[in-house]
Design a protein around this motif. Structure first.
Motif, short mmCIF file in Angstrom:
data_model
loop_
_atom_site.label_atom_id
_atom_site.label_comp_id
_atom_site.label_asym_id
_atom_site.label_seq_id
_atom_site.Cartn_x
_atom_site.Cartn_y
_atom_site.Cartn_z
N PRO A 66 0.86 -1.28 -0.04
CA PRO A 66 -0.11 -0.13 0.05
C PRO A 66 0.86 1.34 -0.08
N TYR A 67 2.23 1.10 0.27
CA TYR A 67 2.86 2.22 0.37
C TYR A 67 4.23 1.89 -0.92
N TYR A 68 5.01 2.92 -0.82
CA TYR A 68 6.17 2.80 -1.86
C TYR A 68 7.36 2.02 -1.25
N HIS A 69 7.30 2.06 -0.13
CA HIS A 69 8.44 1.39 0.53
C HIS A 69 8.20 -0.19 0.99
N GLN A 70 9.20 -0.88 1.17
CA GLN A 70 8.74 -2.46 1.21
C GLN A 70 8.32 -2.31 3.07
N LYS A 71 7.59 -3.30 3.41
CA LYS A 71 7.19 -3.69 4.69
C LYS A 71 7.92 -4.90 5.04
N PHE A 72 8.81 -4.59 6.06
CA PHE A 72 9.49 -5.77 6.54
C PHE A 72 8.66 -6.42 7.96
N ARG A 73 8.64 -7.79 7.96
CA ARG A 73 8.12 -8.58 8.82
C ARG A 73 8.65 -8.25 10.08
N ARG A 74 7.84 -8.24 11.27
CA ARG A 74 8.38 -8.11 12.61
C ARG A 74 9.27 -9.38 12.99
N VAL A 75 10.53 -9.19 13.56
CA VAL A 75 11.24 -10.28 13.93
C VAL A 75 11.12 -10.47 15.44
N PRO A 76 11.61 -11.54 16.04
CA PRO A 76 11.76 -11.68 17.50
C PRO A 76 12.68 -10.51 18.12
N THR A 77 12.12 -10.08 19.20
CA THR A 77 13.22 -9.16 19.93
C THR A 77 14.24 -9.72 20.56
N ILE A 78 15.17 -9.06 21.19
CA ILE A 78 16.36 -9.50 21.63
C ILE A 78 16.22 -10.38 22.73
N ASP A 79 15.11 -10.25 23.69
CA ASP A 79 14.81 -10.83 24.79
C ASP A 79 14.16 -12.44 24.37
N GLU A 80 13.86 -12.45 23.24
CA GLU A 80 13.53 -13.68 22.81
C GLU A 80 14.25 -14.42 21.99
N CYS A 81 15.74 -14.14 21.99
CA CYS A 81 16.72 -14.76 21.45
C CYS A 81 17.62 -15.43 22.37
N TYR A 82 18.01 -16.54 21.96
CA TYR A 82 19.03 -17.40 22.76
C TYR A 82 20.48 -16.60 22.37
N THR A 83 21.21 -16.74 23.80
CA THR A 83 22.46 -16.11 23.61
C THR A 83 23.56 -16.62 22.41
N ASP A 84 23.35 -17.84 22.20
CA ASP A 84 24.07 -18.24 20.94
C ASP A 84 23.31 -18.37 19.55
N ASP A 85 22.44 -17.46 19.66
CA ASP A 85 21.66 -17.61 18.27
C ASP A 85 22.01 -16.14 17.66
N TYR A 86 23.25 -16.25 16.75
CA TYR A 86 23.82 -14.90 16.24
C TYR A 86 22.77 -14.47 15.18
N VAL A 87 21.96 -15.32 14.41
CA VAL A 87 21.18 -14.74 13.10
C VAL A 87 20.11 -13.96 13.95
N CYS A 88 19.37 -14.55 15.01
CA CYS A 88 18.29 -14.05 15.67
C CYS A 88 18.81 -12.59 16.39
N ARG A 89 19.97 -12.43 16.86
CA ARG A 89 20.32 -11.39 17.55
C ARG A 89 20.57 -10.24 16.55
N TYR A 90 21.21 -10.64 15.35
CA TYR A 90 21.51 -9.67 14.27
C TYR A 90 20.05 -9.17 13.61
N GLU A 91 19.21 -10.07 13.43
CA GLU A 91 17.68 -9.64 13.01
C GLU A 91 17.14 -8.74 14.05
N ALA A 92 17.06 -8.99 15.19
CA ALA A 92 16.83 -8.13 16.22
C ALA A 92 17.30 -6.64 16.27
N ASN A 93 18.87 -6.70 16.00
CA ASN A 93 19.40 -5.37 15.83
C ASN A 93 18.92 -4.69 14.58
N GLN A 94 19.01 -5.21 13.39
CA GLN A 94 18.52 -4.68 12.53
C GLN A 94 17.12 -4.05 12.48
#
Length: 164
Positions: free
Chosen positions: A39-67
């Motif tokens: 509906p807009y001109y920009h891409q809508k990103f899906r919401r990813v898990p927040t940092i409190d939902e990520c495991y400490t060794d899950d670097y992909v989840c932590r990166y997505e949460a940071n982005q």
């Protein structure tokens, strides 16, 4: 109807429909139904898990949460910028008349938004990280439990137990 009597125009129309019909069919029946429509001109990103939902060794989840955190920060920066521009525009609308009474509610709304922005992103430095923001939120919650809301001036009285 004179076009249908002219053999050259009939030939050109039939040639046009022979070339155009498959292209039109392909576009209307295959491309357009499968096209993502925003509906807009920009891409809508899906919401990813927040940092409190990520495991400490899950670097992909932590990166997505940071982005996600950085995208949210950019959005809130733009919201704050728009509120500031609206307030400045309200003040500069009529230079002969001061718009302080007229723009007071807008300024209060901007101040509240700026305070909320600073509570979340302030003092994180030029390259904020979601872990630091999460720790800031945790420390603020601990402070409010011990001392009351920040800025309220409430200090609980501690009873000193006499030494036996």
């Amino acid at each position: 109807m004179e076009n249908s009597r002219n053999p050259f125009l009939r030939f050109m129309n039939s040639l046009y429909y022979v070339l155009d019909a498959p292209v039109t069919f392909f576009r209307e029946k295959i491309i357009e139904p499968n096209q993502k429509k925003y509906p807009y001109y920009h891409q809508k990103f899906r919401r990813v898990p927040t940092i409190d939902e990520c495991y400490t060794d899950d670097y992909v989840c932590r990166y997505e949460a940071n982005q996600q955190f950085l995208r949210d920060k950019d959005v809130e920066n733009e919201i704050l910028s728009i509120l500031r521009q609206r307030y400045e525009h309200c003040n500069n609308e009529d230079p002969n008349q001061r718009g302080e009474e007229k723009c007071e509610s807008m300024y209060e709304y901007y101040k509240d938004a700026a305070a909320a922005w600073f509570a979340k992103y302030g003092d994180l430095g030029p390259k904020p990280h979601v872990v630091h923001a999460f720790m800031k939120q945790k420390h603020r919650m601990v402070w409010e439990r011990r001392h009351g809301p920040v800025g309220s001036g409430y200090k609980p009285e501690y009873k000193i137990k006499p030494d036996d």
